[in-house]
Design a protein around this motif. Structure first.
Motif, mmCIF file in Angstrom:
data_model
loop_
_atom_site.group_PDB
_atom_site.id
_atom_site.type_symbol
_atom_site.label_atom_id
_atom_site.label_comp_id
_atom_site.label_asym_id
_atom_site.label_seq_id
_atom_site.Cartn_x
_atom_site.Cartn_y
_atom_site.Cartn_z
ATOM 1 N N THR A 109 1.040 -0.868 -0.284
ATOM 2 C CA THR A 109 -0.359 -0.001 -0.202
ATOM 3 C C THR A 109 1.198 1.500 -0.011
ATOM 4 O O THR A 109 0.390 2.427 -0.624
ATOM 5 N N ASP A 110 2.027 0.960 0.940
ATOM 6 C CA ASP A 110 2.521 2.893 0.732
ATOM 7 C C ASP A 110 3.131 2.835 -0.069
ATOM 8 O O ASP A 110 3.667 3.963 -0.833
ATOM 9 N N LEU A 111 3.987 1.309 -0.769
ATOM 10 C CA LEU A 111 4.246 1.266 -1.887
ATOM 11 C C LEU A 111 3.497 2.356 -3.112
ATOM 12 O O LEU A 111 4.012 2.706 -3.925
ATOM 13 N N ALA A 112 2.786 1.574 -3.323
ATOM 14 C CA ALA A 112 1.322 2.361 -4.175
ATOM 15 C C ALA A 112 1.533 4.006 -4.191
ATOM 16 O O ALA A 112 1.507 4.278 -4.664
ATOM 17 N N ILE A 113 1.651 4.095 -2.862
ATOM 18 C CA ILE A 113 1.323 5.936 -2.955
ATOM 19 C C ILE A 113 2.104 6.526 -2.801
ATOM 20 O O ILE A 113 2.096 7.641 -3.818
ATOM 21 N N TRP A 114 3.397 5.520 -3.234
ATOM 22 C CA TRP A 114 4.205 6.388 -3.554
ATOM 23 C C TRP A 114 5.076 6.681 -4.657
ATOM 24 O O TRP A 114 5.209 7.770 -5.000
ATOM 25 N N VAL A 115 4.307 5.996 -5.203
ATOM 26 C CA VAL A 115 4.696 5.980 -6.768
ATOM 27 C C VAL A 115 3.461 7.007 -7.146
ATOM 28 O O VAL A 115 3.991 6.806 -8.340
ATOM 29 N N HIS A 116 2.376 6.503 -6.664
ATOM 30 C CA HIS A 116 1.158 7.626 -7.283
ATOM 31 C C HIS A 116 2.066 9.156 -7.268
ATOM 32 O O HIS A 116 1.945 10.280 -8.168
ATOM 33 N N GLY A 117 2.301 9.598 -5.840
ATOM 34 C CA GLY A 117 3.306 10.420 -5.689
ATOM 35 C C GLY A 117 4.172 11.060 -6.354
ATOM 36 O O GLY A 117 3.916 11.894 -7.027
ATOM 37 N N LEU A 118 5.037 10.197 -7.131
ATOM 38 C CA LEU A 118 5.975 10.726 -7.188
ATOM 39 C C LEU A 118 5.893 10.935 -9.200
ATOM 40 O O LEU A 118 6.098 11.647 -9.504
ATOM 41 N N LEU A 119 4.827 9.952 -9.783
ATOM 42 C CA LEU A 119 4.497 10.448 -10.410
ATOM 43 C C LEU A 119 2.996 11.718 -11.086
ATOM 44 O O LEU A 119 2.613 12.303 -11.740
ATOM 45 N N GLY A 120 2.906 12.030 -9.585
ATOM 46 C CA GLY A 120 2.012 12.929 -9.750
ATOM 47 C C GLY A 120 0.363 12.942 -10.115
ATOM 48 O O GLY A 120 0.081 13.699 -10.276
ATOM 49 N N ARG A 121 -0.146 11.438 -9.688
ATOM 50 C CA ARG A 121 -0.937 11.177 -10.285
ATOM 51 C C ARG A 121 -1.812 10.956 -8.969
ATOM 52 O O ARG A 121 -1.494 10.417 -7.706
ATOM 53 N N PRO A 122 -2.930 11.058 -8.835
ATOM 54 C CA PRO A 122 -4.142 10.947 -7.845
ATOM 55 C C PRO A 122 -3.774 9.241 -7.596
ATOM 56 O O PRO A 122 -4.413 8.720 -8.366
ATOM 57 N N CYS A 123 -3.798 8.569 -5.853
ATOM 58 C CA CYS A 123 -3.720 7.432 -5.698
ATOM 59 C C CYS A 123 -5.054 7.122 -5.223
ATOM 60 O O CYS A 123 -5.967 8.173 -4.121
ATOM 61 N N PRO A 124 -6.358 6.091 -5.874
ATOM 62 C CA PRO A 124 -6.958 5.564 -5.735
ATOM 63 C C PRO A 124 -7.454 4.853 -4.379
ATOM 64 O O PRO A 124 -6.260 4.622 -3.515
ATOM 65 N N ALA A 125 -8.665 4.581 -3.786
ATOM 66 C CA ALA A 125 -8.524 4.413 -2.111
ATOM 67 C C ALA A 125 -8.413 3.217 -2.354
ATOM 68 O O ALA A 125 -8.598 2.264 -3.275
ATOM 69 N N LEU A 126 -7.273 2.891 -1.079
ATOM 70 C CA LEU A 126 -6.859 1.497 -1.707
ATOM 71 C C LEU A 126 -7.439 0.263 -0.144
ATOM 72 O O LEU A 126 -7.472 1.064 1.453
ATOM 73 N N GLY A 127 -7.618 -0.459 -0.130
ATOM 74 C CA GLY A 127 -8.032 -1.573 0.662
ATOM 75 C C GLY A 127 -6.326 -2.469 1.806
ATOM 76 O O GLY A 127 -5.716 -1.893 1.166
ATOM 77 N N ASP A 128 -6.574 -3.665 2.497
ATOM 78 C CA ASP A 128 -5.957 -3.615 3.189
ATOM 79 C C ASP A 128 -5.136 -4.416 2.372
ATOM 80 O O ASP A 128 -3.807 -4.968 2.708
ATOM 81 N N GLU A 129 -5.584 -5.339 1.832
ATOM 82 C CA GLU A 129 -4.789 -5.886 0.614
ATOM 83 C C GLU A 129 -4.332 -6.012 -0.469
ATOM 84 O O GLU A 129 -4.069 -5.111 -0.862
ATOM 85 N N GLY A 130 -3.146 -6.639 -0.464
ATOM 86 C CA GLY A 130 -2.039 -6.152 -1.408
ATOM 87 C C GLY A 130 -2.747 -6.093 -2.535
ATOM 88 O O GLY A 130 -1.883 -5.354 -3.341
ATOM 89 N N ALA A 131 -3.830 -6.609 -2.936
ATOM 90 C CA ALA A 131 -4.008 -6.630 -4.450
ATOM 91 C C ALA A 131 -4.695 -5.548 -5.138
ATOM 92 O O ALA A 131 -4.351 -5.387 -6.249
ATOM 93 N N ASP A 132 -5.283 -4.999 -3.970
ATOM 94 C CA ASP A 132 -5.459 -3.893 -4.499
ATOM 95 C C ASP A 132 -3.955 -2.387 -4.752
ATOM 96 O O ASP A 132 -4.478 -1.850 -6.261
ATOM 97 N N ALA A 133 -3.023 -2.539 -4.234
ATOM 98 C CA ALA A 133 -2.192 -2.052 -4.282
ATOM 99 C C ALA A 133 -1.838 -2.059 -5.380
ATOM 100 O O ALA A 133 -1.112 -1.493 -6.165
ATOM 101 N N ILE A 134 -1.285 -3.621 -5.688
ATOM 102 C CA ILE A 134 -0.975 -3.923 -7.106
ATOM 103 C C ILE A 134 -1.737 -3.678 -9.001
ATOM 104 O O ILE A 134 -0.631 -3.116 -9.044
#
Length: 295
Positions: A109-134
């Motif tokens: 989840t933190d990886l997905a949030i970080w990558v979205h931030g670096l790309l200047g893209r809004p990160c969607p709401a993510l659940g607790d499951e890693g599948a959402d982040a992937i």
């Protein structure tokens, strides 16, 4: 790709020589300063072959090399090449094709949030499951035929939760994003690759150190890129290259440390000599007459 011509020239003074040496042999991996050699070009060809398998083939590859040999530089060269190729396509609204990450020690989840931030893209709401982040990471590319490639340095810091999310949620064929990892050839790197065995990772071994001849070519190319005057570049003759190679054992990180020490010390000695010469000239010409301002 070779080191690009310098954008500015050093003036030859001792201050500018010290500055140029720090730029030429900085620990920061600037892809513009990449210097070709057979071993690095062979590794880049392997990486290119893996990338061109998309949308088929493994979504995961690893550069495996000892510390200081230049894994980070290879990652940055790949990033620059992929993004330049994406811009050259001329596709309106084209997205970045690659993103370098200096470490991998984040949960999915933190990886997905970080990558979205670096790309200047809004990160969607993510659940607790890693599948959402992937899944969120997969939507950042342009589909399986042109996926986003994440370039992860120090990849052996990747936590178990991220490894599990990758192996359970990232398809082995037609993946929506790809991962290029930088690993050391040690037990930690081996364990990480073993945990990702289900994705059939491509292993790219980069192990050949610079020869004495390559060491001289490397140092001179970096000096020219940083703006050293050609007279200074010419000081790196075969004998000096052999000395640097013997001290560094052909490892670029060690070459940088030795070169910086050499040039900064040389600049300091030159500065002291120039100051002494200036004082001797002034003494020979006579000191300026000082008017007696006392009444």
């Amino acid at each position: 790709m070779s080191a690009k011509p310098p954008g500015r020239r050093a003036t030859g003074g001792f201050d500018s020589l010290a500055e140029a040496s720090r730029r030429a042999f900085s620990e920061t991996a600037d892809p513009d300063a990449y210097v070709e050699r057979p071993a690095s070009e062979a590794a880049l060809r392997e990486i290119t072959a893996w990338l061109e398998e998309a949308p088929h083939g493994s979504p995961l590859a690893a550069i495996i090399a000892t510390p200081g040999l230049g894994k980070t530089m290879l990652l940055r060269v790949v990033e620059a090449h992929l993004n330049a190729r994406g811009l050259a396509s001329g596709t309106p609204g084209a997205r970045p094709r690659a993103l370098y990450l200096p470490y991998a020690g984040l949960g999915p989840t933190d990886l997905a949030i970080w990558v979205h931030g670096l790309l200047g893209r809004p990160c969607p709401a993510l659940g607790d499951e890693g599948a959402d982040a992937i899944a969120a990471l997969g939507r950042l590319g342009e589909g399986a035929a042109a996926p986003l490639t994440l370039l992860l340095d120090d990849a052996d810091s990747m936590p178990a939760s991220t490894l599990e999310a990758l192996t359970t949620s990232l398809p082995r064929d037609g993946a929506p994003f790809r991962l290029l990892l930088a690993l050391n050839p040690d037990s930690k790197g081996s364990r990480l690759l073993a945990s990702l065995h289900a994705l059939a990772p491509r292993e790219i071994r980069y192990r050949v150190r610079l020869s004495p001849e390559e060491t001289g070519d490397y140092v001179r190319a970096r000096m020219r890129w940083a703006g050293f005057p050609e007279a200074e570049v010419a000081r790196i003759d075969d004998e000096e290259a052999l000395r640097i190679h013997a001290l560094s054992n052909g490892v670029p990180r060690a070459i940088h440390a030795i070169a910086v020490d050499r040039f900064i010390a040389h600049a300091a000695v030159r500065g002291a000599f120039e100051l002494q010469s200036k004082r001797r000239r002034e003494d020979w010409m006579g000191r300026p007459i000082e008017d007696d301002l006392e009444p």
